[in-house]
Each structure stands twice: as structure tokens, then as C-alpha cells.
Design a protein around this motif. Structure first.
Motif, short mmCIF file in Angstrom:
data_model
loop_
_atom_site.label_atom_id
_atom_site.label_comp_id
_atom_site.label_asym_id
_atom_site.label_seq_id
_atom_site.Cartn_x
_atom_site.Cartn_y
_atom_site.Cartn_z
N GLY A 1 0.95 3.01 3.64
CA GLY A 1 1.91 1.93 3.48
C GLY A 1 2.26 1.27 4.80
O GLY A 1 2.25 1.91 5.85
N THR B 1 5.58 6.84 8.18
CA THR B 1 5.26 7.30 6.83
C THR B 1 4.49 8.60 6.90
O THR B 1 3.50 8.71 7.63
CB THR B 1 4.41 6.25 6.08
N ASN C 1 0.80 -1.24 0.00
CA ASN C 1 0.00 0.00 0.00
C ASN C 1 0.83 1.29 0.00
O ASN C 1 0.33 2.35 0.40
CB ASN C 1 -0.97 0.03 1.19
N TYR C 2 2.07 1.21 -0.43
CA TYR C 2 2.86 2.43 -0.55
C TYR C 2 2.57 3.12 -1.88
O TYR C 2 2.13 2.48 -2.85
CB TYR C 2 4.36 2.12 -0.43
N GLY D 1 1.36 -1.78 -4.38
CA GLY D 1 1.99 -0.81 -3.49
C GLY D 1 3.22 -1.34 -2.79
O GLY D 1 3.64 -0.81 -1.76
#
Length: 251
Positions: free
Chosen positions: A162, A157, A104-105, A132
Motif C-alpha cells: 500500500g 506499512t 494497493n492496501y 486497494g
């Protein structure tokens, strides 16, 4: 007339050329000759004194940062000195390896490494896959570190959702902080670096101006003579030159 020391110095060097023997108080004369063949340029030559009674290390200049450190090395002067200086090593981020790419980045997410520092290293995500997972990172700031963490887990983050990224980090020397200067040097300071290292660190001492005996620009084949230097036992003469120089110390 007896020659006590005779040597040639490479360009850009800082070299100890003579040390007054124990029990000897006789004066000496230094002769410095420019060996350069560059006719268009005069070259700076300095004759410096490290006094056995008072020659503090004014500061240090880092000439090679090394690489691949995973812990902070200790630094200490191992040369002959009455009161040793204290040096503190400061590190910065040098390299990264992705252990777990996470999920999920997004590109341009900013990550902060967890290290003991007033200024922590930050990273920017530069490429991700469809899920991600991080494919590549850029170092935005390298930090200013006094403790290191090789494995980076749970990175903070800024923006985005992420998670689970794990990195392995290596470091290099950023600077040395001179906490106390020490005193009573009888030779050029030599700094010994402790701890694991995949690189080489070297220091150039910055000798205070009051220990400069002479500084002169010399043309090709020009020389200077510094007569009757009143040295005490343990005093050391040092030559700093931008060109090749021949040095003779005679009595």
C-alpha cells in the motif's frame, strides 16, 4: 462559639472547607455529619490537612481525557504553592479522518503512525475497495506520545504494498507524569491546561496519608467531632466523602 465555615458536600467530592486566616493561630473544631438517606450502607468520610509548610502533591488522577487535541497541552498548577510541581502531559491517538485513501492496501495491513513516542500508534486496515483504496481503519494501539503530528503522510506499512494513504489525526490526554511534587500548598491544587482543546481535562489530587487527620465510616445521621485542631496561618482543611456530608468548622 463562632462558626468559621459551614457547607454541604456532594457525594464523591474532594472539597476545601476551611483555610486558616493570616495571623491566626487559634485552634478550630470540625464537625462532619452524614446526610445520606441510604440506611443499608455506611459511608467513608475523611478530614485532610493541606499544611502551608509542607503538603506535597503526591500524584494526580486523570478524571477526563478530553478529545480533539492536535498539539500537546502544557499543564501547570495555578493554586497557591511555594514550590510549583512539574507535570508532563502524555497523549494518545483518539480519532482519524482519511484524506487520501491511497492504493494497493489490503485488509489487515498494519500501519504505524509517525509521532514522537516510545510507543507509536498502530492501525489496522479493515476495509478496501477493488483498487486497494482504504475505506476504513481500526485503531490497534493508541500510543504513548509526547509530540503530535496532525497530518500523517508516508505511513509505515507492515506487509503489503500500500502507498499514498494520508490521514488527519486527533488526540486525547492519556496521562500526566508528575516530574516533581512541589511543596508548600495552602489550598487544593488547580491545574490549568494550555493549548487548543476540544475537551475538558480535570485532575483530582492524591493527598499523602500523613495529611489524613481522620477517616471514619458514618451511618445515616451519624457525625464525628474533631476537636482543637492546631492550625497555622495558611493551613487548609479538606473533606473527602463518598456521601453527602455537612461540615462545620467552629472556634
Amino acid at each position: 462559639m463562632a462558626i468559621r465555615s459551614s457547607l454541604e458536600i456532594a457525594p464523591g467530592s474532594v472539597v476545601e472547607v476551611y483555610r486558616q486566616p493570616d495571623g491566626d493561630t487559634s485552634p478550630v473544631t470540625a464537625v462532619l455529619t452524614n446526610l445520606s438517606t441510604n440506611l443499608a450502607k455506611a459511608n467513608a468520610v475523611e478530614l485532610l490537612l493541606l499544611s502551608s509548610s509542607d503538603a506535597p502533591l503526591a500524584s494526580t488522577t486523570l478524571t477526563a481525557q478530553g478529545s480533539g487535541y492536535t498539539s500537546v497541552p502544557a499543564a501547570r498548577v495555578t493554586s497557591k504553592v511555594k514550590v510549583a510541581p512539574e507535570l508532563q502531559v502524555r497523549m494518545e491517538l483518539n480519532g482519524l479522518t482519511i484524506g487520501n485513501a491511497g492504493l494497493n492496501y489490503r485488509v489487515n495491513d498494519v500501519l504505524t503512525l509517525g509521532c514522537g513516542a516510545s510507543t507509536k500508534p498502530t492501525l489496522t486496515v479493515t476495509a478496501v475497495d477493488i483498487n486497494g483504496r482504504v475505506l476504513s481503519l481500526g485503531i490497534t494501539t493508541r500510543g504513548f506520545l509526547t509530540t503530535l503530528a496532525r497530518e500523517q503522510v508516508g505511513l509505515k506499512t507492515t506487509g503489503g504494498k500500500g502507498r499514498d494513504l494520508i490521514l488527519s489525526a486527533t488526540y486525547r490526554v492519556a496521562s500526566f507524569v508528575l516530574l516533581t511534587p512541589g511543596s508548600g500548598y495552602s489550598e487544593l491544587p488547580i491545574v490549568d491546561i494550555d493549548g487548543p482543546a476540544a475537551g475538558t481535562i480535570s485532575l483530582t489530587p492524591n493527598i499523602q496519608p500523613r495529611h489524613r487527620l481522620v477517616r471514619q465510616e458514618l451511618a445515616v445521621d451519624e457525625f464525628i467531632v474533631v476537636k482543637d485542631l492546631p492550625l497555622t496561618p495558611g493551613d487548609t482543611l479538606v473533606v473527602k466523602a463518598s456521601a453527602s456530608v455537612a461540615v462545620k468548622v467552629i472556634e
